[in-house]
Design a protein around this motif. Structure first.
Motif, PDB file in Angstrom:
ATOM      1  N   VAL A 109       0.854  -1.192   0.000  1.00  0.00           N
ATOM      2  CA  VAL A 109       0.000   0.000   0.000  1.00  0.00           C
ATOM      3  C   VAL A 109       0.888   1.239   0.000  1.00  0.00           C
ATOM      4  N   ARG A 110       0.848   1.969  -1.112  1.00  0.00           N
ATOM      5  CA  ARG A 110       1.559   3.252  -1.198  1.00  0.00           C
ATOM      6  C   ARG A 110       0.598   4.424  -1.156  1.00  0.00           C
ATOM      7  N   THR A 111      -0.642   4.179  -1.547  1.00  0.00           N
ATOM      8  CA  THR A 111      -1.687   5.204  -1.480  1.00  0.00           C
ATOM      9  C   THR A 111      -2.961   4.565  -0.947  1.00  0.00           C
ATOM     10  N   VAL A 112      -3.697   5.319  -0.145  1.00  0.00           N
ATOM     11  CA  VAL A 112      -4.914   4.792   0.462  1.00  0.00           C
ATOM     12  C   VAL A 112      -5.965   5.890   0.515  1.00  0.00           C
ATOM     13  N   ALA A 113      -7.194   5.547   0.167  1.00  0.00           N
ATOM     14  CA  ALA A 113      -8.324   6.465   0.334  1.00  0.00           C
ATOM     15  C   ALA A 113      -9.003   6.147   1.657  1.00  0.00           C
ATOM     16  N   VAL A 114      -9.439   7.184   2.357  1.00  0.00           N
ATOM     17  CA  VAL A 114     -10.184   6.988   3.593  1.00  0.00           C
ATOM     18  C   VAL A 114     -11.455   7.819   3.537  1.00  0.00           C
ATOM     19  N   SER A 115     -12.495   7.301   4.158  1.00  0.00           N
ATOM     20  CA  SER A 115     -13.743   8.049   4.277  1.00  0.00           C
ATOM     21  C   SER A 115     -14.419   7.635   5.569  1.00  0.00           C
ATOM     22  N   GLY A 116     -14.590   8.575   6.491  1.00  0.00           N
ATOM     23  CA  GLY A 116     -15.276   8.283   7.733  1.00  0.00           C
ATOM     24  C   GLY A 116     -16.739   7.984   7.486  1.00  0.00           C
ATOM     25  N   GLY A 117     -17.271   6.976   8.160  1.00  0.00           N
ATOM     26  CA  GLY A 117     -18.663   6.599   7.966  1.00  0.00           C
ATOM     27  C   GLY A 117     -18.848   5.668   6.787  1.00  0.00           C
ATOM     28  N   SER A 118     -20.094   5.505   6.350  1.00  0.00           N
ATOM     29  CA  SER A 118     -20.428   4.569   5.272  1.00  0.00           C
ATOM     30  C   SER A 118     -19.793   5.006   3.967  1.00  0.00           C
ATOM     31  N   GLY A 119     -19.025   4.091   3.324  1.00  0.00           N
ATOM     32  CA  GLY A 119     -18.264   4.513   2.154  1.00  0.00           C
ATOM     33  C   GLY A 119     -18.407   3.691   0.900  1.00  0.00           C
ATOM     34  N   ASP A 120     -19.307   2.687   0.866  1.00  0.00           N
ATOM     35  CA  ASP A 120     -19.309   1.859  -0.348  1.00  0.00           C
ATOM     36  C   ASP A 120     -19.995   2.522  -1.542  1.00  0.00           C
ATOM     37  N   SER A 121     -20.567   3.707  -1.349  1.00  0.00           N
ATOM     38  CA  SER A 121     -21.087   4.458  -2.501  1.00  0.00           C
ATOM     39  C   SER A 121     -19.976   5.179  -3.253  1.00  0.00           C
ATOM     40  N   LEU A 122     -18.750   5.130  -2.716  1.00  0.00           N
ATOM     41  CA  LEU A 122     -17.630   5.884  -3.287  1.00  0.00           C
ATOM     42  C   LEU A 122     -16.693   5.026  -4.129  1.00  0.00           C
ATOM     43  N   PHE A 123     -17.062   3.780  -4.403  1.00  0.00           N
ATOM     44  CA  PHE A 123     -16.136   2.886  -5.098  1.00  0.00           C
ATOM     45  C   PHE A 123     -15.694   3.414  -6.459  1.00  0.00           C
ATOM     46  N   ASP A 124     -16.578   4.033  -7.212  1.00  0.00           N
ATOM     47  CA  ASP A 124     -16.188   4.581  -8.520  1.00  0.00           C
ATOM     48  C   ASP A 124     -15.104   5.639  -8.355  1.00  0.00           C
ATOM     49  N   HIS A 125     -15.239   6.492  -7.356  1.00  0.00           N
ATOM     50  CA  HIS A 125     -14.245   7.537  -7.109  1.00  0.00           C
ATOM     51  C   HIS A 125     -12.929   6.925  -6.616  1.00  0.00           C
ATOM     52  N   VAL A 126     -13.032   5.886  -5.806  1.00  0.00           N
ATOM     53  CA  VAL A 126     -11.834   5.227  -5.293  1.00  0.00           C
ATOM     54  C   VAL A 126     -11.048   4.589  -6.436  1.00  0.00           C
ATOM     55  N   ARG A 127     -11.756   3.901  -7.337  1.00  0.00           N
ATOM     56  CA  ARG A 127     -11.074   3.288  -8.481  1.00  0.00           C
ATOM     57  C   ARG A 127     -10.447   4.355  -9.365  1.00  0.00           C
ATOM     58  N   ALA A 128     -11.170   5.455  -9.570  1.00  0.00           N
ATOM     59  CA  ALA A 128     -10.642   6.536 -10.413  1.00  0.00           C
ATOM     60  C   ALA A 128      -9.396   7.164  -9.794  1.00  0.00           C
ATOM     61  N   ALA A 129      -9.302   7.140  -8.462  1.00  0.00           N
ATOM     62  CA  ALA A 129      -8.147   7.720  -7.780  1.00  0.00           C
ATOM     63  C   ALA A 129      -6.910   6.848  -7.921  1.00  0.00           C
ATOM     64  N   GLY A 130      -7.100   5.567  -8.277  1.00  0.00           N
ATOM     65  CA  GLY A 130      -5.967   4.686  -8.494  1.00  0.00           C
ATOM     66  C   GLY A 130      -5.204   4.312  -7.239  1.00  0.00           C
ATOM     67  N   VAL A 131      -5.877   4.302  -6.094  1.00  0.00           N
ATOM     68  CA  VAL A 131      -5.206   3.983  -4.833  1.00  0.00           C
ATOM     69  C   VAL A 131      -5.074   2.476  -4.665  1.00  0.00           C
ATOM     70  N   ASP A 132      -4.235   2.086  -3.728  1.00  0.00           N
ATOM     71  CA  ASP A 132      -4.009   0.665  -3.463  1.00  0.00           C
ATOM     72  C   ASP A 132      -5.004   0.090  -2.464  1.00  0.00           C
ATOM     73  N   ALA A 133      -5.559   0.941  -1.600  1.00  0.00           N
ATOM     74  CA  ALA A 133      -6.459   0.464  -0.553  1.00  0.00           C
ATOM     75  C   ALA A 133      -7.492   1.541  -0.234  1.00  0.00           C
ATOM     76  N   PHE A 134      -8.594   1.091   0.350  1.00  0.00           N
ATOM     77  CA  PHE A 134      -9.676   1.992   0.754  1.00  0.00           C
ATOM     78  C   PHE A 134     -10.133   1.579   2.131  1.00  0.00           C
ATOM     79  N   LEU A 135     -10.049   2.512   3.103  1.00  0.00           N
ATOM     80  CA  LEU A 135     -10.492   2.247   4.470  1.00  0.00           C
ATOM     81  C   LEU A 135     -11.714   3.100   4.766  1.00  0.00           C
ATOM     82  N   THR A 136     -12.793   2.442   5.164  1.00  0.00           N
ATOM     83  CA  THR A 136     -14.053   3.126   5.442  1.00  0.00           C
ATOM     84  C   THR A 136     -14.868   2.256   6.393  1.00  0.00           C
ATOM     85  N   ALA A 137     -16.191   2.398   6.367  1.00  0.00           N
ATOM     86  CA  ALA A 137     -17.054   1.612   7.261  1.00  0.00           C
ATOM     87  C   ALA A 137     -18.310   1.168   6.524  1.00  0.00           C
ATOM     88  N   ASP A 138     -19.006   0.214   7.129  1.00  0.00           N
ATOM     89  CA  ASP A 138     -20.315  -0.255   6.650  1.00  0.00           C
ATOM     90  C   ASP A 138     -20.265  -0.852   5.249  1.00  0.00           C
TER      91      ASP A 138
END
Length: 285
Positions: free
Chosen positions: A179-208
Motif C-alpha cells: 500500500v503506497r496510497t490509500v483512500a479513507v472516508s469516515g462513515g459509510s463509504g461503499d457508494s464511493l467505489f467509482d471515485h476510489v477506483r478513479a483515484a488509483g489507490v491501493d487500498a480503501f479504508l471506510t465503514a459499513d
C-alpha cells in the motif's frame, strides 16, 4: 462566558449548514440562544448515554456528528427513545448542535481526522467540492503513509489506533499487497467505489461495507478494502472539532471547557470469530 448564539455562530463558520447534503438535518436541535455556555461535550451520537454523560459533566452544549431526527418526527414524547433525549436535554438546560455532512466535506473534516488518527498524510479530497476553488474541501481523502505498508500492516495500524470496537477491522484483498496510497472516508463509504477506483489507490479504508458492493469492487480491481466500525471512523472528528473550538475559545477569551466523550456508542457489543473448520463446508482450502 459566551452565549449559545455566539458559540453556534463559531461552529457554523467551521461547518456551514448550507454545505450539508439536501437530505441531512444539521444545526441546533434544542437550546436557548441567550443561555450562557461554559462547558461543551463532543460525541458521535446523540443517544441517551452521551446525553447522560453531558448531564453528569455539567455541560451546557452537546455537539454531535449524527443528527437526532434525520427523517423528521411527529412527537417528542418522553415515552420514545428520541423524545427522552430531548426531555433530558431541555430539563438540564443542555443545547444540542449537529454537524454531519457539512463536517464530512469541511477542511479539515471527518476524513482528515481519520487520516490523522491513522498517521496518514492527506494528499487531496477523494471527491472534491466543486464550489471550493482551492480544492481542499470534499468527501473522503486520498492519503499516503510515510512509507509503504502491507495491507496487513495497515489493518493492524487501524486496529491499534482507532477506538476499540467489537467489530475490529475486516479486510478484503491480499494481506501482503503493498500500500503506497490509500483512500479513507469516515462513515459509510461503499457508494464511493467509482471515485476510489478513479483515484488509483491501493487500498480503501471506510465503514459499513456490504457484501455485493465489495464483491463487485474486488472483481473490478486488486483494490484492498478495510472495513472498520462506523462509530470508530468518525470518533476522531470529535477530537478535531474540540480542538478547533478550543482555539476559537482562546482567541475570543471565552475560557470554554471543551471535552470529548469516550463513551463507546457503536451498537455492536461482541464479536465471535468463525471456527477454523465447518461441519457444513469442511476445512478451508
Amino acid at each position: 462566558m459566551p452565549r449559545l448564539s455566539e458559540v453556534i455562530a463559531a461552529l457554523d463558520a467551521l461547518w456551514p449548514a448550507e454545505r450539508a447534503e439536501s437530505w441531512d438535518a444539521v444545526g441546533t436541535v434544542v437550546g436557548e440562544p441567550d443561555q450562557e455556555v461554559s462547558r461543551v461535550l463532543f460525541a458521535v451520537d446523540p443517544v441517551q448515554e452521551t446525553v447522560d454523560e453531558a448531564v453528569g459533566l455539567g455541560a451546557d452544549l452537546l455537539v454531535t456528528h449524527h443528527p437526532l431526527y434525520l427523517r423528521g418526527t411527529t412527537t417528542v414524547a418522553a415515552s420514545t427513545f428520541k423524545g427522552r433525549v430531548v426531555h433530558t436535554l431541555i430539563k438540564n438546560d443542555i443545547a444540542l448542535h449537529v454537524a454531519h455532512t457539512n463536517a464530512d466535506t469541511a477542511d479539515p473534516g471527518v476524513s482528515d481526522a481519520l487520516a490523522g488518527a491513522l498517521d496518514l498524510n492527506v494528499v487531496r479530497p477523494l471527491v472534491p467540492d466543486p464550489s471550493d476553488p482551492e480544492g481542499r474541501r470534499g468527501l473522503g481523502r486520498v492519503c499516503e503513509p510515510t512509507h509503504p505498508l502491507t495491507v496487513r500492516e495497515l489493518a493492524a495500524r487501524a486496529a491499534e489506533l482507532l477506538p476499540a470496537t467489537a467489530q475490529g477491522i475486516r479486510v478484503a484483498g491480499d494481506p501482503e499487497a503493498t500500500v503506497r496510497t490509500v483512500a479513507v472516508s469516515g462513515g459509510s463509504g461503499d457508494s464511493l467505489f467509482d471515485h476510489v477506483r478513479a483515484a488509483g489507490v491501493d487500498a480503501f479504508l471506510t465503514a459499513d461495507l456490504r457484501h455485493h458492493p465489495v464483491s463487485e469492487a474486488r472483481a473490478h480491481s486488486p483494490l484492498a478494502l478495510l472495513d472498520a466500525a462506523h462509530w470508530a471512523t468518525e470518533w476522531p472528528w470529535c477530537e478535531l472539532g474540540a480542538a478547533q473550538l478550543d482555539e476559537i475559545s482562546d482567541r475570543h477569551g471565552w475560557d470554554l471547557r471543551v471535552h470529548v466523550s469516550k463513551t463507546v456508542t457503536d451498537p455492536w457489543t461482541a464479536h465471535v470469530a468463525s471456527a477454523p473448520t465447518s461441519s457444513a463446508m469442511g476445512a478451508p482450502n
